[in-house]
Design a protein around this motif. Structure first.
Motif, PDB file in Angstrom:
ATOM      1  N   LEU A 128       3.370  60.671  80.857  1.00  0.00           N
ATOM      2  CA  LEU A 128       2.765  60.229  82.117  1.00  0.00           C
ATOM      3  C   LEU A 128       2.802  61.387  83.116  1.00  0.00           C
ATOM      4  O   LEU A 128       3.811  62.069  83.225  1.00  0.00           O
ATOM      5  N   ARG A 129       1.700  61.561  83.836  1.00  0.00           N
ATOM      6  CA  ARG A 129       1.706  62.603  84.883  1.00  0.00           C
ATOM      7  C   ARG A 129       2.389  62.086  86.140  1.00  0.00           C
ATOM      8  O   ARG A 129       2.931  62.858  86.920  1.00  0.00           O
ATOM      9  N   HIS A 130       2.335  60.787  86.352  1.00  0.00           N
ATOM     10  CA  HIS A 130       2.930  60.188  87.552  1.00  0.00           C
ATOM     11  C   HIS A 130       3.822  59.015  87.141  1.00  0.00           C
ATOM     12  O   HIS A 130       3.460  58.270  86.220  1.00  0.00           O
ATOM     13  N   GLU A 177      -6.021  56.973  82.710  1.00  0.00           N
ATOM     14  CA  GLU A 177      -6.784  58.222  82.858  1.00  0.00           C
ATOM     15  C   GLU A 177      -6.281  59.045  84.035  1.00  0.00           C
ATOM     16  O   GLU A 177      -6.295  60.270  84.014  1.00  0.00           O
ATOM     17  N   ALA A 178      -5.832  58.342  85.076  1.00  0.00           N
ATOM     18  CA  ALA A 178      -5.374  59.027  86.301  1.00  0.00           C
ATOM     19  C   ALA A 178      -3.940  59.533  86.154  1.00  0.00           C
ATOM     20  O   ALA A 178      -3.396  60.113  87.086  1.00  0.00           O
ATOM     21  N   GLY A 179      -3.314  59.297  84.993  1.00  0.00           N
ATOM     22  CA  GLY A 179      -1.972  59.850  84.771  1.00  0.00           C
ATOM     23  C   GLY A 179      -0.845  58.867  84.976  1.00  0.00           C
ATOM     24  O   GLY A 179       0.329  59.220  84.868  1.00  0.00           O
ATOM     25  N   GLY A 180      -1.173  57.591  85.290  1.00  0.00           N
ATOM     26  CA  GLY A 180      -0.161  56.542  85.342  1.00  0.00           C
ATOM     27  C   GLY A 180      -0.167  55.802  84.007  1.00  0.00           C
ATOM     28  O   GLY A 180      -0.757  56.275  83.023  1.00  0.00           O
ATOM     29  N   PHE A 213      -1.627  53.445  76.846  1.00  0.00           N
ATOM     30  CA  PHE A 213      -1.609  52.275  77.727  1.00  0.00           C
ATOM     31  C   PHE A 213      -0.753  51.202  77.060  1.00  0.00           C
ATOM     32  O   PHE A 213      -0.241  51.420  75.958  1.00  0.00           O
ATOM     33  N   GLY A 214      -0.583  50.086  77.724  1.00  0.00           N
ATOM     34  CA  GLY A 214       0.292  49.050  77.171  1.00  0.00           C
ATOM     35  C   GLY A 214      -0.327  47.674  77.226  1.00  0.00           C
ATOM     36  O   GLY A 214      -1.325  47.432  77.920  1.00  0.00           O
TER      37      GLY A 214
END
Ligand SMILES: Cc1cc2nc3c(=O)[nH]c(=O)nc-3n(C[C@H](O)[C@H](O)[C@H](O)COP(=O)(O)O)c2cc1C
Length: 366
Positions: free
Chosen positions: A13-15, A37-40, A69-70
Motif C-alpha cells: 500500500l502506498r498510503h 488504484e490510488a494506493g489505499g 483489494f479485499g
C-alpha cells in the motif's frame, strides 16, 4: 529497517488508508478499484451479496485495477436463537403501515435466510482475492487456513482487546479495532454490544499493546489528522467508512449522501431497531418508532429480513426517514468532515493531511 508486519507489506500500500467494506451497496466495484488504484486498500462489502453477485463484483474490480483489494463477509452466529414467532408477528404488525405507505408489503414468513456464508467464502477463496476480512465473529479454523494457504491476507474485526486476542489466536494476519464511533454494525462477537463500546482513542493503543499483530484503527476517522492520530496510537493503518460514503463512486442514494454531509456530531445513535444487531446510524423516524413501540425487537438476522424490503422501498422513493442511514460520529460537513470527492482525490488528500498533521504537531511546544 525491516517491516515488522510482512503480512501487510505484501499488499504494498502506498498510503495507510483502508476504505471500509460496507455491505448494502456503498462499496461499488468502482469505489473499491479507485481506492486501490490510488494506493489505499479498497474493500468490497459483500456480506449481503449472493455468491454469484460476489463473483461478478470481483471480476469487475479486477477489470478496473490490477492492484490488491479485499472482500469482507459476515460470519454467522454459531448458535442462532430460534426466532420467536409471536415477536415476529408483533413486529410485522408494527411495520405494516410503513410498508403500506411505501407501496410495499411485509415479507412473507418464513423469512428469507441470509446468503450462505460458506458459499460466499468459496467464491472469494477461488478468486484468490488478496485480502479477506470479516466481522461479527470468527470463521472456523479450516476456512481461515484455506485463505492463508492461498496467500490471502486475513483480517478480523474486534471491538475489545479480548476479541482481538481471540482473533490473534485464530491466526488472522491483522485486526481492525472498531471503536464505538464507527458507523454501521458493531462487530462485537463476545458479550453484549454495550461492553464493546470502547472509543477508538482508548481501544487502539490497548489493542496495539496486547496483540502480536498489526492493528487497523476504525471509527470516527474522517481526515488525515485522524489517520495521523491512529498511527500515533499504534495502528498501522486507518479504516474509514463514513468518509468514503460521500465520495462520487459510493453506491448510496444521493439523499443519504446529503444526510451525511448535513450531519452533526450528535446526529447518530446506536440502535438494534433496524436489523436486530447494534449499529450506528443517523437517527430517523423509523428508528424512533421501532424503539419506542415497547415491543421486543427480534434478533439479527430476523429483524434485518423483516425490514429489508422496507429499507429498499425507502431508497427507491428517496425517503431518508425510512432508509438505514448508517454513519459514524465523525460525519458532518459542519466540522469540515465528510467530503463529496472522487475517491482517488480523497485518498490523496487524506495522505497529504496526515503528513501535514504530523509536521504541525512536530512544531508544537511539548
Ligand atoms: C454504511 C456502512 C456499512 C458498513 N458495512 C460493513 C460491512 O459490511 N463489514 C464490515 O466489516 N464493516 C462494515 N461497516 C463498518 C466499517 O468497517 C467501519 O468499522 C466503520 O465504517 C468505521 O467508522 P467510520 O464510519 O466512522 O469511518 C460499515 C459501516 C458503514 C458506515
Amino acid at each position: 529497517m525491516p517491516d515488522p508486519w510482512p503480512s501487510l507489506d505484501r499488499l504494498a500500500l502506498r498510503h495507510p488508508v483502508v476504505q471500509a467494506p460496507m455491505a448494502g451497496g456503498a462499496t461499488t466495484p468502482a469505489l473499491v478499484a479507485a481506492v486501490s488504484e490510488a494506493g489505499g486498500l479498497g474493500m468490497l462489502g459483500a456480506g449481503l451479496m449472493s455468491p454469484e453477485a460476489i463473483g461478478q463484483a470481483i471480476n469487475e474490480v479486477r477489470r478496473l485495477t490490477g492492484r490488491p483489494f479485499g472482500v469482507n463477509l459476515f460470519v454467522p452466529e454459531v448458535h442462532r436463537p430460534e426466532p420467536d414467532a409471536a415477536a415476529i408477528e408483533a413486529m410485522a404488525d408494527l411495520l405494516a403501515p410503513w410498508y403500506r405507505e411505501l407501496a410495499s408489503t411485509v415479507p412473507a414468513r418464513p423469512l428469507p435466510p441470509p446468503p450462505d456464508f460458506r458459499a460466499q467464502a468459496d467464491v472469494v477463496l477461488a478468486a484468490a482475492v488478496e485480502v479477506f476480512s470479516f466481522t461479527f465473529g470468527v470463521p472456523e479454523a479450516t476456512m481461515l487456513r484455506a485463505f492463508r494457504d492461498r496467500g490471502c491476507v486475513v483480517i478480523g474485526t474486534a471491538t475489545t482487546v479480548a476479541e482481538g486476542l481471540v482473533l490473534a489466536e485464530a491466526g488472522v494476519d491483522a485486526v481492525v479495532a472498531q471503536g464505538s464511533e464507527a458507523g454501521g454494525h458493531r462487530g462485537t462477537f463476545t458479550g453484549t454490544f454495550e461492553r464493546g463500546l470502547v472509543g477508538t482513542m482508548a481501544l487502539v493503543p490497548q489493542m496495539a499493546a496486547a496483540l502480536p499483530l498489526p492493528v487497523i484503527a476504525a471509527g470516527g476517522i474522517m481526515d488525515g489528522r485522524g489517520i495521523a492520530a491512529a498511527l500515533t496510537l499504534g495502528a498501522v493503518a486507518a479504516q474509514l467508512g463514513t468518509a468514503f460514503l460521500a465520495t462520487m463512486e459510493s453506491g448510496i442514494h444521493p439523499m443519504y449522501k446529503q444526510a451525511i454531509l448535513d450531519a452533526t456530531d450528535e446526529a447518530t445513535a446506536i440502535t438494534r431497531a433496524l436489523t436486530g444487531k447494534a449499529a450506528r446510524g443517523i437517527r430517523t423516524p423509523l428508528m424512533a418508532a421501532i424503539e419506542q413501540a415497547g415491543i421486543a425487537i427480534p434478533p439479527y438476522p430476523v429483524q434485518a429480513a423483516l425490514t429489508a424490503p422496507l429499507r429498499r422501498a425507502a431508497t427507491r422513493w428517496g425517503r431518508t426517514d425510512v432508509m438505514a442511514l448508517w454513519a459514524g460520529q465523525g460525519a458532518g460537513q459542519g466540522a469540515g468532515q465528510a467530503r463529496a470527492l472522487p475517491a482517488a482525490t480523497l485518498v490523496a488528500a487524506l495522505a497529504r493531511e496526515a503528513r501535514e498533521a504530523i509536521a504541525d504537531v512536530a512544531d508544537k511546544p511539548l
